[in-house]
Enzyme design. Structure first.
Site, PDB file in Angstrom:
ATOM      1  N   GLY A 242       0.814  -1.037   0.041  1.00 51.65           N
ATOM      2  CA  GLY A 242      -0.055   0.195  -0.052  1.00 51.65           C
ATOM      3  C   GLY A 242       0.531   1.155   0.110  1.00 51.65           C
ATOM      4  N   ASP A 243       1.873   1.239  -0.394  1.00 52.17           N
ATOM      5  CA  ASP A 243       3.332   2.193   0.034  1.00 52.17           C
ATOM      6  C   ASP A 243       2.863   3.208  -1.441  1.00 52.17           C
ATOM      7  OD1 ASP A 243       5.445   3.818   1.991  1.00 52.17           O
ATOM      8  OD2 ASP A 243       6.130   3.771   0.001  1.00 52.17           O
ATOM      9  N   LEU A 244       2.725   4.336  -1.066  1.00 52.20           N
ATOM     10  CA  LEU A 244       2.539   5.276  -1.704  1.00 52.20           C
ATOM     11  C   LEU A 244       3.907   5.440  -3.248  1.00 52.20           C
ATOM     12  CD1 LEU A 244       0.027   7.825  -0.682  1.00 52.20           C
ATOM     13  CD2 LEU A 244      -0.595   6.114  -2.219  1.00 52.20           C
ATOM     14  N   TRP A 277      12.677   2.434  -3.852  1.00 52.57           N
ATOM     15  CA  TRP A 277      11.987   3.440  -3.588  1.00 52.57           C
ATOM     16  C   TRP A 277      13.147   4.312  -3.845  1.00 52.57           C
ATOM     17  CZ3 TRP A 277      11.236   1.454   2.498  1.00 52.57           C
ATOM     18  CH2 TRP A 277       9.762   1.697   2.384  1.00 52.57           C
TER      19      TRP A 277
END
Length: 288
Positions: A242-244, A277
């Site tokens: 769910g990390d944007l 990331w």
């Protein structure tokens, strides 16, 4: 300390700067030196980690008081993931063409772990649903109000017991958190002060059980629990669908799509997460 295989230094430097807690940490870009308070059996001490200014880091220098230098060096090895399974992770992730390109761009990229499980867990709650800059502001206020002097002008991150004793209203007053977030921070502090030792859980291989205890805290959701699983509990396969930022790096996919796409990366999804990331953070940066 030697760094097996070396590591790309700039992503690590950027991570340390972005997450540095005002009052408890500071970074000197000219020398690549990061200073922070490290917990030891003798109490918190100020220590320094020198990464240098080069593109790759082959050796990390650690400065700390002589009586605790060995203990601090061990914590730094864990914190910087110097003994992690990076070689095995990269060998596995290269099977995916997209990740193979990221691994080739930044070989040796490690997962930033933790020197204190309690500190990292509490900071993760402070970072829920806000920017890194906002999270650092909240953390700095918390340290200024409840930290203890640890030498070299630095303050130790507050002990969970002190935060539990302060109460949620006091934590909200000093940090500026919302009521719900301050209650979650306080509830987690109570859990940690009451006996949940995240570092001991990692050593005992009890990470999944510790994660479930975190999820039982009102206001602590899967994103927070999985961050702690990755950075504190040593779960190399921890993943945050769910990390944007992750979803943006994967092409603005849904959480379900991110989870499905990552199945082939198991059991090294944590390292894939760091590569994605990092690639997103460096997008558009010359030489990144």
């Amino acid at each position: 300390m030697d760094v097996p295989g070396g590591l790309p230094a700039d992503p690590l430097r950027r991570f340390l700067v972005a997450h540095a807690v005002p009052g408890a940490e500071r970074f000197d870009a000219a020398t690549g030196t990061h200073e922070r308070v490290v917990p030891t059996a003798a109490g918190p001490v100020a220590a320094a980690v020198v990464l240098g200014a080069g593109e790759r880091c082959e050796r990390v220098l650690v400065r700390a008081p002589v009586p605790v230098l060995g203990e601090v060096a061990g914590l730094v090895r864990r914190w910087l993931d110097l003994d992690g399974g990076v070689a095995a992770a990269e060998a596995h992730l290269r099977a995916d063409p997209a990740l193979a390109a990221l691994v080739a761009a930044r070989p040796g990229l490690r997962v930033p772990r933790s020197v204190s499980g309690a500190e990292t867990a509490l900071l993760t709650v402070l970072g829920q649903q806000v920017s890194l800059a906002a999270a650092r502001t909240f953390a700095g206020r918390l340290v200024a109000a409840h930290g203890r002097p640890a030498g070299e002008g630095l303050l130790a991150f507050p002990d969970p017991g002190a935060l539990a004793a302060a109460g949620p209203d006091a934590l909200r007053a000093v940090t500026g958190l919302t009521g719900a977030r301050s209650r979650a921070l306080h509830a987690l502090a109570e859990l940690l002060a009451g006996g949940l030792d995240l570092d001991a859980a990692r050593e005992a291989g009890e990470g999944p059980a510790a994660r479930e205890r975190l999820l039982a805290v009102r206001g602590v959701g899967p994103w927070t629990a999985d961050c702690v699983a990755l950075r504190v509990l040593g779960e190399d396969d921890a993943f945050l669908p769910g990390d944007l930022v992750l979803r943006a790096a994967m092409g603005r996919v849904s959480p379900a799509q991110a989870l499905a796409r990552a199945q082939g990366w198991r059991p090294w999804r944590g390292y894939a997460l760091l590569h994605l990331w990092t690639a997103h953070a460096f997008a558009g940066v010359t030489g990144g």
